[in-house]
Design a protein around this motif. Structure first.
Motif, PDB file in Angstrom:
ATOM      1  N   GLY A  49      34.866 -89.481 -51.192  1.00  0.00           N
ATOM      2  CA  GLY A  49      35.663 -90.256 -49.988  1.00  0.00           C
ATOM      3  C   GLY A  49      36.173 -91.130 -50.859  1.00  0.00           C
ATOM      4  O   GLY A  49      36.518 -91.387 -51.921  1.00  0.00           O
ATOM      5  N   GLY A  50      37.281 -91.559 -50.338  1.00  0.00           N
ATOM      6  CA  GLY A  50      38.877 -92.390 -50.715  1.00  0.00           C
ATOM      7  C   GLY A  50      40.347 -91.845 -49.541  1.00  0.00           C
ATOM      8  O   GLY A  50      40.144 -90.981 -48.808  1.00  0.00           O
ATOM      9  N   LEU A  51      41.110 -92.119 -50.029  1.00  0.00           N
ATOM     10  CA  LEU A  51      42.023 -93.285 -49.698  1.00  0.00           C
ATOM     11  C   LEU A  51      43.952 -91.521 -50.215  1.00  0.00           C
ATOM     12  O   LEU A  51      43.360 -91.639 -51.569  1.00  0.00           O
ATOM     13  CB  LEU A  51      43.208 -94.310 -50.004  1.00  0.00           C
ATOM     14  CG  LEU A  51      44.451 -93.888 -49.354  1.00  0.00           C
ATOM     15  CD1 LEU A  51      44.518 -93.649 -47.453  1.00  0.00           C
ATOM     16  CD2 LEU A  51      44.992 -95.558 -49.311  1.00  0.00           C
ATOM     17  N   VAL A  52      43.616 -90.999 -49.383  1.00  0.00           N
ATOM     18  CA  VAL A  52      44.637 -89.882 -49.641  1.00  0.00           C
ATOM     19  C   VAL A  52      46.171 -89.055 -48.755  1.00  0.00           C
ATOM     20  O   VAL A  52      45.693 -89.793 -47.704  1.00  0.00           O
ATOM     21  CB  VAL A  52      44.488 -88.143 -50.028  1.00  0.00           C
ATOM     22  CG1 VAL A  52      43.349 -88.401 -48.706  1.00  0.00           C
ATOM     23  CG2 VAL A  52      44.660 -87.563 -49.984  1.00  0.00           C
ATOM     24  N   GLN A  53      47.218 -89.104 -49.369  1.00  0.00           N
ATOM     25  CA  GLN A  53      48.283 -88.538 -48.525  1.00  0.00           C
ATOM     26  C   GLN A  53      48.040 -87.526 -47.999  1.00  0.00           C
ATOM     27  O   GLN A  53      47.281 -86.221 -48.225  1.00  0.00           O
ATOM     28  CB  GLN A  53      49.446 -88.545 -49.557  1.00  0.00           C
ATOM     29  CG  GLN A  53      49.927 -90.067 -49.696  1.00  0.00           C
ATOM     30  CD  GLN A  53      51.062 -89.968 -50.661  1.00  0.00           C
ATOM     31  OE1 GLN A  53      51.994 -89.278 -50.533  1.00  0.00           O
ATOM     32  NE2 GLN A  53      51.892 -91.354 -50.447  1.00  0.00           N
ATOM     33  N   GLY A  78      22.899 -88.540 -44.850  1.00  0.00           N
ATOM     34  CA  GLY A  78      23.266 -90.218 -45.866  1.00  0.00           C
ATOM     35  C   GLY A  78      23.968 -91.099 -45.148  1.00  0.00           C
ATOM     36  O   GLY A  78      24.326 -91.088 -44.067  1.00  0.00           O
ATOM     37  N   GLN A  79      24.158 -92.439 -46.213  1.00  0.00           N
ATOM     38  CA  GLN A  79      25.025 -93.202 -45.532  1.00  0.00           C
ATOM     39  C   GLN A  79      26.097 -93.296 -45.239  1.00  0.00           C
ATOM     40  O   GLN A  79      27.187 -93.873 -44.552  1.00  0.00           O
ATOM     41  CB  GLN A  79      24.821 -94.495 -46.407  1.00  0.00           C
ATOM     42  CG  GLN A  79      26.197 -94.726 -47.318  1.00  0.00           C
ATOM     43  CD  GLN A  79      25.562 -93.445 -48.318  1.00  0.00           C
ATOM     44  OE1 GLN A  79      25.196 -92.569 -48.751  1.00  0.00           O
ATOM     45  NE2 GLN A  79      26.613 -93.417 -49.731  1.00  0.00           N
ATOM     46  N   GLY A  80      26.817 -92.238 -46.112  1.00  0.00           N
ATOM     47  CA  GLY A  80      28.742 -91.961 -44.702  1.00  0.00           C
ATOM     48  C   GLY A  80      29.733 -92.591 -46.291  1.00  0.00           C
ATOM     49  O   GLY A  80      28.928 -93.367 -46.866  1.00  0.00           O
ATOM     50  N   THR A  81      30.783 -91.904 -46.081  1.00  0.00           N
ATOM     51  CA  THR A  81      31.825 -92.104 -46.958  1.00  0.00           C
ATOM     52  C   THR A  81      33.111 -91.430 -46.752  1.00  0.00           C
ATOM     53  O   THR A  81      33.229 -90.837 -45.708  1.00  0.00           O
ATOM     54  CB  THR A  81      31.582 -91.063 -48.386  1.00  0.00           C
ATOM     55  OG1 THR A  81      32.807 -91.066 -49.219  1.00  0.00           O
ATOM     56  CG2 THR A  81      31.443 -89.773 -47.636  1.00  0.00           C
ATOM     57  N   GLN A  82      33.839 -92.712 -46.433  1.00  0.00           N
ATOM     58  CA  GLN A  82      35.190 -93.058 -46.412  1.00  0.00           C
ATOM     59  C   GLN A  82      36.116 -92.122 -46.146  1.00  0.00           C
ATOM     60  O   GLN A  82      36.408 -92.173 -47.625  1.00  0.00           O
ATOM     61  CB  GLN A  82      35.857 -94.617 -45.556  1.00  0.00           C
ATOM     62  CG  GLN A  82      36.673 -94.159 -44.871  1.00  0.00           C
ATOM     63  CD  GLN A  82      36.914 -94.823 -43.424  1.00  0.00           C
ATOM     64  OE1 GLN A  82      35.373 -95.473 -43.260  1.00  0.00           O
ATOM     65  NE2 GLN A  82      37.997 -93.404 -42.983  1.00  0.00           N
TER      66      GLN A  82
END
Length: 125
Positions: free
Chosen positions: A9-13, A116-120
């Motif tokens: 996961g992460g930040l993307v445009q 799963g624990q989740g991913t932002q």
């Protein structure tokens, strides 16, 4: 005990891409029936994004069709979600889900859904 370990996961445009991975582990796993990804945005219910069966059949949410691809590596008990052309409305916590057959004491078999624990995943406009 079975565990699902998520990553990616992460930040993307907007318009960008991300790959999510989820690996199932546990020494009593007999078979993984299905693995998939769900997501939950703030104030909304958790929804299916995509899933893949042991026979490699796939199921996608309408919002994911044409942009996301789910795949799996049976040898690694891992499922991947390749997300392309991401939109701000894809922003959510993404959860890995797996229906797994395990063997317990006296050879008893169980089928259980694991999370799963989740991913932002955050898509900026």
């Amino acid at each position: 005990q079975v565990q699902l370990a998520e990553s990616g996961g992460g930040l993307v445009q907007a318009g960008g891409s991300l790959r999510l991975s989820c690996a199932a582990s546990g020494n009593n796993i007999l078979k993984i029936n299905t693995m998939g990804w769900y997501r939950q945005a703030p104030g909304k219910q958790r929804e299916l994004v995509a899933a893949v069966t042991s026979g490699s059949g796939t199921n996608y949410a309408d919002s994911a069709k044409g942009r996301f691809t789910i795949s799996k590596d049976n040898a690694k008990n891992t499922v991947y979600l390749d997300m392309n052309s991401l939109k701000p409305e894809d922003t959510a916590v993404y959860y890995c889900n797996a229906e797994i057959q395990t063997i317990g004491r006296a050879g008893l078999r169980f089928t259980t859904a694991y999370w799963g624990q989740g991913t932002q995943v955050t898509v900026s406009s």
